[in-house]
Design a protein around this motif. Structure first.
Motif, PDB file in Angstrom:
ATOM      1  N   ALA A  50       0.807  -1.216   0.000  1.00  0.00           N
ATOM      2  CA  ALA A  50       0.000   0.000   0.000  1.00  0.00           C
ATOM      3  C   ALA A  50       0.838   1.263   0.000  1.00  0.00           C
ATOM      4  O   ALA A  50       0.449   2.272  -0.568  1.00  0.00           O
ATOM      5  CB  ALA A  50      -0.927   0.003   1.216  1.00  0.00           C
ATOM      6  N   GLY A  51       1.968   1.274   0.664  1.00  0.00           N
ATOM      7  CA  GLY A  51       2.756   2.493   0.784  1.00  0.00           C
ATOM      8  C   GLY A  51       4.198   2.133   1.038  1.00  0.00           C
ATOM      9  O   GLY A  51       4.734   1.165   0.515  1.00  0.00           O
ATOM     10  N   PHE A  52       4.856   2.946   1.871  1.00  0.00           N
ATOM     11  CA  PHE A  52       6.228   2.672   2.281  1.00  0.00           C
ATOM     12  C   PHE A  52       6.212   1.883   3.590  1.00  0.00           C
ATOM     13  O   PHE A  52       5.481   2.233   4.521  1.00  0.00           O
ATOM     14  CB  PHE A  52       7.004   3.972   2.501  1.00  0.00           C
ATOM     15  CG  PHE A  52       7.322   4.745   1.253  1.00  0.00           C
ATOM     16  CD1 PHE A  52       8.549   4.616   0.641  1.00  0.00           C
ATOM     17  CD2 PHE A  52       6.385   5.603   0.688  1.00  0.00           C
ATOM     18  CE1 PHE A  52       8.853   5.335  -0.510  1.00  0.00           C
ATOM     19  CE2 PHE A  52       6.680   6.329  -0.453  1.00  0.00           C
ATOM     20  CZ  PHE A  52       7.922   6.186  -1.060  1.00  0.00           C
ATOM     21  N   ILE A  54      10.932   1.113   2.589  1.00  0.00           N
ATOM     22  CA  ILE A  54      10.788   0.309   1.368  1.00  0.00           C
ATOM     23  C   ILE A  54       9.470   0.669   0.675  1.00  0.00           C
ATOM     24  O   ILE A  54       8.391   0.547   1.275  1.00  0.00           O
ATOM     25  CB  ILE A  54      10.810  -1.191   1.705  1.00  0.00           C
ATOM     26  CG1 ILE A  54      12.144  -1.553   2.364  1.00  0.00           C
ATOM     27  CG2 ILE A  54      10.587  -2.021   0.452  1.00  0.00           C
ATOM     28  CD1 ILE A  54      12.245  -3.002   2.791  1.00  0.00           C
ATOM     29  N   PRO A  55       9.517   1.109  -0.602  1.00  0.00           N
ATOM     30  CA  PRO A  55       8.290   1.476  -1.323  1.00  0.00           C
ATOM     31  C   PRO A  55       7.542   0.237  -1.814  1.00  0.00           C
ATOM     32  O   PRO A  55       7.685  -0.191  -2.960  1.00  0.00           O
ATOM     33  CB  PRO A  55       8.819   2.329  -2.489  1.00  0.00           C
ATOM     34  CG  PRO A  55      10.196   1.803  -2.737  1.00  0.00           C
ATOM     35  CD  PRO A  55      10.730   1.375  -1.392  1.00  0.00           C
ATOM     36  N   TYR A  72       2.510   1.690   7.681  1.00  0.00           N
ATOM     37  CA  TYR A  72       2.652   2.041   6.277  1.00  0.00           C
ATOM     38  C   TYR A  72       2.613   3.555   6.147  1.00  0.00           C
ATOM     39  O   TYR A  72       1.673   4.200   6.653  1.00  0.00           O
ATOM     40  CB  TYR A  72       1.528   1.438   5.441  1.00  0.00           C
ATOM     41  CG  TYR A  72       1.461  -0.069   5.438  1.00  0.00           C
ATOM     42  CD1 TYR A  72       2.367  -0.819   4.703  1.00  0.00           C
ATOM     43  CD2 TYR A  72       0.476  -0.748   6.146  1.00  0.00           C
ATOM     44  CE1 TYR A  72       2.300  -2.214   4.684  1.00  0.00           C
ATOM     45  CE2 TYR A  72       0.400  -2.127   6.129  1.00  0.00           C
ATOM     46  CZ  TYR A  72       1.321  -2.850   5.404  1.00  0.00           C
ATOM     47  OH  TYR A  72       1.252  -4.223   5.384  1.00  0.00           O
ATOM     48  N   LEU A  73       3.604   4.131   5.484  1.00  0.00           N
ATOM     49  CA  LEU A  73       3.610   5.574   5.239  1.00  0.00           C
ATOM     50  C   LEU A  73       2.936   5.829   3.901  1.00  0.00           C
ATOM     51  O   LEU A  73       3.398   5.372   2.856  1.00  0.00           O
ATOM     52  CB  LEU A  73       5.048   6.105   5.226  1.00  0.00           C
ATOM     53  CG  LEU A  73       5.899   5.825   6.471  1.00  0.00           C
ATOM     54  CD1 LEU A  73       7.272   6.454   6.326  1.00  0.00           C
ATOM     55  CD2 LEU A  73       5.205   6.325   7.730  1.00  0.00           C
ATOM     56  N   ILE A  74       1.828   6.562   3.943  1.00  0.00           N
ATOM     57  CA  ILE A  74       1.068   6.876   2.738  1.00  0.00           C
ATOM     58  C   ILE A  74       1.340   8.334   2.386  1.00  0.00           C
ATOM     59  O   ILE A  74       0.818   9.253   3.035  1.00  0.00           O
ATOM     60  CB  ILE A  74      -0.439   6.647   2.929  1.00  0.00           C
ATOM     61  CG1 ILE A  74      -0.687   5.262   3.551  1.00  0.00           C
ATOM     62  CG2 ILE A  74      -1.168   6.808   1.611  1.00  0.00           C
ATOM     63  CD1 ILE A  74      -0.246   4.111   2.697  1.00  0.00           C
ATOM     64  N   PHE A  75       2.174   8.567   1.387  1.00  0.00           N
ATOM     65  CA  PHE A  75       2.486   9.923   0.947  1.00  0.00           C
ATOM     66  C   PHE A  75       1.450  10.386  -0.074  1.00  0.00           C
ATOM     67  O   PHE A  75       0.676   9.578  -0.601  1.00  0.00           O
ATOM     68  CB  PHE A  75       3.892   9.953   0.339  1.00  0.00           C
ATOM     69  CG  PHE A  75       4.999   9.879   1.360  1.00  0.00           C
ATOM     70  CD1 PHE A  75       5.497  11.026   1.954  1.00  0.00           C
ATOM     71  CD2 PHE A  75       5.526   8.654   1.737  1.00  0.00           C
ATOM     72  CE1 PHE A  75       6.505  10.954   2.895  1.00  0.00           C
ATOM     73  CE2 PHE A  75       6.538   8.570   2.663  1.00  0.00           C
ATOM     74  CZ  PHE A  75       7.034   9.736   3.258  1.00  0.00           C
TER      75      PHE A  75
END
Length: 503
Positions: free
Chosen positions: A54-56, A211-212, A269-272
């Motif tokens: 989903a993200g990073f 990690i992307p 999860y990092l969602i940019f």
């Protein structure tokens, strides 16, 4: 000149701006989504998780679990040196069939490169809440006995503090008084402590970047955690006969004494903003695609036969790192188990009082002369860690001067128990790719020489020996950090294709 003093429109606009107290929301630049993930496949000591693309993947994500005793007759606790880090045997990260990370001896690597890289206050006041490490020290003062000694200890000698450490190690010659002070592992998991280890401590790939995962939607991303089945390597047992030091007891549990419950991932999860992710995806469509570089650490095991006291013993170790970009090498070694290992157990890296080391890279010796000074060895390790190793001196040093000074007698279980040799091959470039040294078609050779000694008797009261023998056989682990590249390309018909390589 007209400064606008006579312009009522400008004055009104300025006044309105100064008195505008309305609250406006800041633009949302990042969202953190936290999820609990349960294993998709589990066995007694191995658990496999599937991660969402989903993200990073953030390094603050946690693996959480509880330890449980498998034998109610024993009194167990994770060792005080690195706690439950010793419970992590291997961690693997896979993108589909592609292996990104496969690190055995993961707990020992994390202990060196994370736990004992930070200041003691962080070790004891922050990380101990997650890991269960709780090793405190005391310095013997004149004429006073320490609880780890059978009598008055030599003034200035360093011992474990039995009152403040997680374990009371008892009297050094008998084991009398050995007890658990905190976080005992019982047969009832509900009474046991919940431990948590950040993935950033276990995955070298997460050390320098998030990690992307959104680039790998066409692949299943698996994280595999394997726990250590041999509890004697990281768990203390203070019940008899393990606490009978006179009979050879070393406070070690037995293999299979500890099981693991409630194993879960707490993933951040990092969602940019979509523009950030679209920029990454656009690079995959460019010429050559997008190349992601990760630090890959792998373990190479070697052995060295037992030596003879006061006789030089030399050995060349060839490391198969051909056609790879290497950043550092860490050299951990263990002598045969002895009762004085009861504090660090199998998490130690034993010292040899006199040893020299030389490296041959691409057919050329690295140093003009082999390095023999403990200070030279310590400096190389500091270069690798980017910081001084944050342990007390007797844990690292076991040179002749330290042994004869009785800075920490052998019965204190600390002398020379965490001596790690290292080589820094970084070139000053802060990036991963291009930041190490490329090894060509020659094997990297470690030229190691040691001059062991036998046990050295002491004439000091209550201190029978100055040093134990270090002539035994060595089990050696070379932890080698190299560049791992993942090339991601967009396919004309849609989807992504990846290629994993070392150069």
């Amino acid at each position: 000149m007209n400064y606008g003093d006579n312009d009522p429109g400008l004055m009104s606009a300025n006044l309105q701006y100064l008195t505008d107290y309305k609250l406006t929301d800041m633009e949302n630049i990042m969202e953190v989504r936290t999820e609990r993930i349960f294993p998709i496949n589990s066995s007694t000591y191995k658990h496999i998780f599937r991660l969402d693309t989903a993200g990073f993947l953030d390094k603050s994500s946690l693996i959480t679990f509880k330890c449980r005793s498998n034998d109610g007759a024993k009194t167990l606790r994770a060792n005080c040196f690195n706690g439950v880090l010793g419970a992590i045997k291997r961690v693997q990260l896979h993108f589909g069939d592609f292996e990104i990370q496969n690190l055995s001896e993961c707990g020992r690597w994390a202990t060196l490169n994370h736990l004992y890289k930070v200041k003691p206050d962080v070790q004891n006041k922050k990380l101990s809440h997650y890991l269960g490490n709780q090793l405190q020290y005391q310095v013997a003062s004149s004429g006073t006995a320490v609880s780890a000694s059978a009598g008055a200890a030599p003034t200035g000698s360093i011992y474990p503090d039995n009152a403040r450490s997680g374990i009371n190690y008892g009297a050094f010659n008998t084991g009398v008084g050995a007890a658990i002070n905190s976080q005992e592992i019982t047969t009832n998991k509900d009474n046991n402590h919940l431990h948590a280890i950040p993935l950033g401590m276990l995955l070298p790939a997460l050390e320098q970047r998030d990690i992307p995962l959104f680039l790998f939607t066409d692949y299943k991303v698996f994280l595999e955690i394997e726990f250590e089945a041999d509890s004697s390597l990281w768990v203390n047992d203070v019940a008899a006969p393990a606490n009978n030091y006179a009979g050879g007891g070393r406070l070690a549990a037995a293999a299979g004494d500890v099981l693991f419950d409630d194993v879960e991932l707490v993933v951040d999860y990092l969602i940019f903003p979509s523009k950030v992710q679209e920029d990454y995806k656009a690079k995959t469509a460019g010429e050559g695609g997008l190349t992601l570089d990760f630090m890959n650490v792998f373990n190479i095991e070697k052995t060295l036969n037992a030596g003879t006291a006061n006789v030089n013993q030399s050995q060349d170790f060839r490391l198969n790192v051909l056609d790879q970009e290497v950043h550092y090498i860490q050299f951990l070694k263990q002598l045969p188990d002895i009762p004085e290992d009861r504090v660090l157990l199998g998490q130690r890296s034993d010292a040899c009082s006199i040893n020299t080391i030389q490296y041959n890279i691409n057919g050329v010796d690295l140093y003009p002369t082999p390095q023999h000074s403990p200070l030279q060895h310590y400096n190389q390790l500091s270069y690798v860690l980017g910081n001084d190793l944050q342990v007390i001196k007797p844990l690292y040093c076991s040179d002749v001067n330290t042994e004869y000074s009785l800075l920490s007698p052998p019965e204190a279980n600390l002398l020379g128990k965490y001596n790690v040799l290292a080589l820094d091959l970084s070139n000053g470039n802060p990036s991963i790719q291009g930041g190490g040294r490329t090894i060509g078609n020659y094997p990297l050779i470690v030229k190691y020489v040691r001059r062991p000694h036998g046990a050295i008797a002491s004439n000091i009261a209550n201190t029978p020996t100055c040093a134990n023998s270090d002539a035994g056989a060595l089990n050696i682990n070379f932890l080698v950090a190299a560049t791992r590249l993942v090339n991601v390309r967009s396919m004309p018909g849609g989807g992504m294709s990846i290629v994993v390589s070392n150069l």
